[in-house]
Design an enzyme around this catalytic site. Structure first.
Site, short mmCIF file in Angstrom:
data_model
loop_
_atom_site.label_atom_id
_atom_site.label_comp_id
_atom_site.label_asym_id
_atom_site.label_seq_id
_atom_site.Cartn_x
_atom_site.Cartn_y
_atom_site.Cartn_z
N CYS A 123 -0.35 4.11 2.33
CA CYS A 123 -0.16 3.84 3.77
C CYS A 123 1.29 4.05 4.17
O CYS A 123 1.58 4.66 5.19
CB CYS A 123 -0.47 2.38 4.11
SG CYS A 123 -2.06 1.84 3.58
N ASP A 124 2.20 3.50 3.39
CA ASP A 124 3.56 3.37 3.88
C ASP A 124 4.60 4.19 3.12
O ASP A 124 5.78 4.17 3.47
CB ASP A 124 3.97 1.88 3.84
CG ASP A 124 3.04 1.02 4.69
OD1 ASP A 124 2.49 1.57 5.66
OD2 ASP A 124 2.85 -0.16 4.38
N CYS A 140 0.84 -1.21 0.00
CA CYS A 140 0.00 0.00 0.00
C CYS A 140 0.87 1.25 0.00
O CYS A 140 1.49 1.58 1.02
CB CYS A 140 -0.91 -0.01 1.22
SG CYS A 140 -1.93 1.45 1.37
#
Ligand SMILES: Cc1cc2nc3c(=O)[nH]c(=O)nc-3n(C[C@H](O)[C@H](O)[C@H](O)COP(=O)(O)OP(=O)(O)OC[C@H]3O[C@@H](n4cnc5c(N)ncnc54)[C@H](O)[C@@H]3O)c2cc1C
Lengths: 120, 318
Positions: B138-139, B135
């Site tokens: 997200c990261d 992701c």
């Protein structure tokens, strides 16, 4: 604040209080993203089952998250959420990124020993 | 809890939740059994801007609304359960969860969707969240000024490679073929980005590191030559696979393991219907999943009502 049904930790004082008042604590520090939401979902589900564990979430971008982000156990983490398990205020386990119900349950059973079923 | 239902829905993504809404509203006793968090892949989506009637929302919010809608009509939703036994043959179908409780119904709707395809190479599990991610939103910010790899050659891989250049110092796209599956304009944008370079016809065959990912082994598919590359992070976007493993051998699947259905979304087994991303179809979106959920529910309602009428008739005759 995170949009979950869990109790949120929003300040250092609250964080200390939760650790002082509960033998077993699981804190999920994340955002409202795809890797984090499933872990909150698992915790919401398990909250009714494990009354010997305090389940809390924490906003990754709030100042209080420093308490989790700076833990040596999270030093090499590069995936949200950071989920940390405390026993008597000490870290017993920490995971990075998404975790399944089975993975979380295994940690709860392994680290917090006995499961005390919540009264329905 | 009473364990006999009119319809059991397996999977609680948009297809399953929609089926739950239609079934319970039609007074069918309905149970949704969902392995993960209700909402399915919708909760993987930060922003949904193409669901008609809702200008823009998060997948989490839309999932919760759908779940509450189903519950408010009386549908029972059980999330984060594991189906340990599933019997689809015969007039009464059954699903056992967590090796304990068994639920029965004359009709079942399979709506188990799909999931990201892992690379399945050594080290992948070990370094998930410690350098390996699925992701970018997200990261991505963990890789500020770091060197990363994006694996894949479809639209998601190239779009995410471009978005990751906001953070990373360099992004290397590793792709197993000599051409991309992505749309030409996505390829052009990625190729024009000075931070992006490409390693074609190659596969990562191992992730290596101590506490976190430090390097990867990359094998050229033509020459079989293996090279080592120092790397801080790897993002994997190599498509999706249908969650149909539990149904193998129980009903007809095509060569991609998608469930084969007719126009009413009946499967090859009587009383078993299917909906959403796990079925054989071309377009996989929330709107198409919701439409499938509707059709499968209406077909299941008709099926169950016919069974009920037939049993009333035979009772009256006896
Ligand atoms: C990152 C991302 C972004 C996307 N963005 C959009 C978008 O903006 N707009 C759009 O329209 N579409 C989007 N999609 C596609 C859309 O999310 C899917 O097409 C849709 O969610 C499919 O719905 P479904 O109900 O068929 O399956 P899913 O959403 O996959 O739900 C299936 C459910 O079944 C459960 N399950 C699986 N196996 C079992 C089992 N054995 N037993 C019980 N339960 C099981 C899963 O846990 C899951 O909850 C996106 C997808 C992704 C991955």
């Amino acid at each position: 604040m995170l949009n979950t049904n869990l109790k949120h930790i929003t300040s250092e004082e609250e964080f200390k209080k939760v650790l002082n008042e509960n033998e077993n604590v699981m804190v999920c520090c994340g955002r409202m993203g795809p890797m984090c939401v499933p872990v909150y979902g698992v915790m919401e589900e398990l909250e009714g089952e494990y009354k010997n564990v305090a389940f809390r979430d924490m906003e990754f971008d709030a100042p209080v998250a420093h308490a989790i982000r700076s833990l040596p156990e999270c030093r090499n983490f590069a995936g949200l959420p950071f989920t940390v398990y405390f026993k008597n205020g000490n870290v017993v386990k920490a995971t990075s990124s998404i975790q399944s119900m089975e993975q979380v349950t295994e940690i709860l059973e392994g680290e917090f020993l006995q499961k005390v079923a919540a009264q329905k | 809890m009473e364990n006999n239902f009119d319809v059991i829905v397996i999977g609680g993504g948009p297809a399953g939740l929609t089926a739950g809404i239609y079934l319970s509203r039609a007074k069918m006793k309905t149970l949704i059994l969902n392995e993960g968090t209700a909402g399915g892949q919708m909760i993987l989506t930060h922003e949904i801007a193409n669901y008609p009637g809702v200008e823009s929302t998060s997948g989490y919010k839309l999932a919760n609304i759908m779940k509450n809608q189903a519950k408010n009509f009386g549908c029972v939703v059980k999330s984060n359960v594991r189906i340990t036994n599933l019997e689809l043959g015969g007039e009464i179908k059954s699903a056992e969860i967590n090796g304990k409780d068994t639920f029965t119904a004359p009709a079942v709707i399979l709506a188990t969707g799909g999931r990201s395809r892992p690379l399945n190479v050594p080290g992948e599990d070990k370094f998930k969240g410690r350098g390996i991610s699925y992701c970018a939103t997200c990261d991505g910010d963990f890789f500020q000024d770091k060197k990363i790899i994006v694996v894949g050659g479809g639209n998601s891989a190239l779009e995410e490679a471009v978005s990751l250049t906001k953070y990373a110092s360099s992004v290397t796209v590793v792709h197993q073929f000599d051409n991309f599956q992505a749309f030409p304009h996505a390829v052009d944008i990625a190729a024009g980005n000075p931070k992006i370079n490409f390693i074609m016809e190659s596969k990562i065959i191992e992730f290596i590191g101590d506490e976190r990912l430090e390097r990867v082994l990359i094998q050229n598919q033509k020459t079989k030559e293996i090279t080592q590359m120092e790397i801080d992070g790897v993002f994997i976007f190599i498509g999706y696979i249908p969650n149909t493993e539990p149904f193998a051998g129980k009903l007809e699947l095509n060569k991609w393991n998608e469930i084969v259905t007719n126009e009413s979304l009946e499967t090859s087994v009587s009383g078993v219907f299917a909906a959403g991303d796990s079925i054989q179809k071309k377009y996989r979106q929330i709107t198409t999943a919701v439409a499938d959920g509707t059709v499968a529910a209406l077909s299941a309602i008709e099926y169950v009502n016919k069974l009920k009428e037939a049993s009333l008739l035979s009772n009256a005759e006896n």
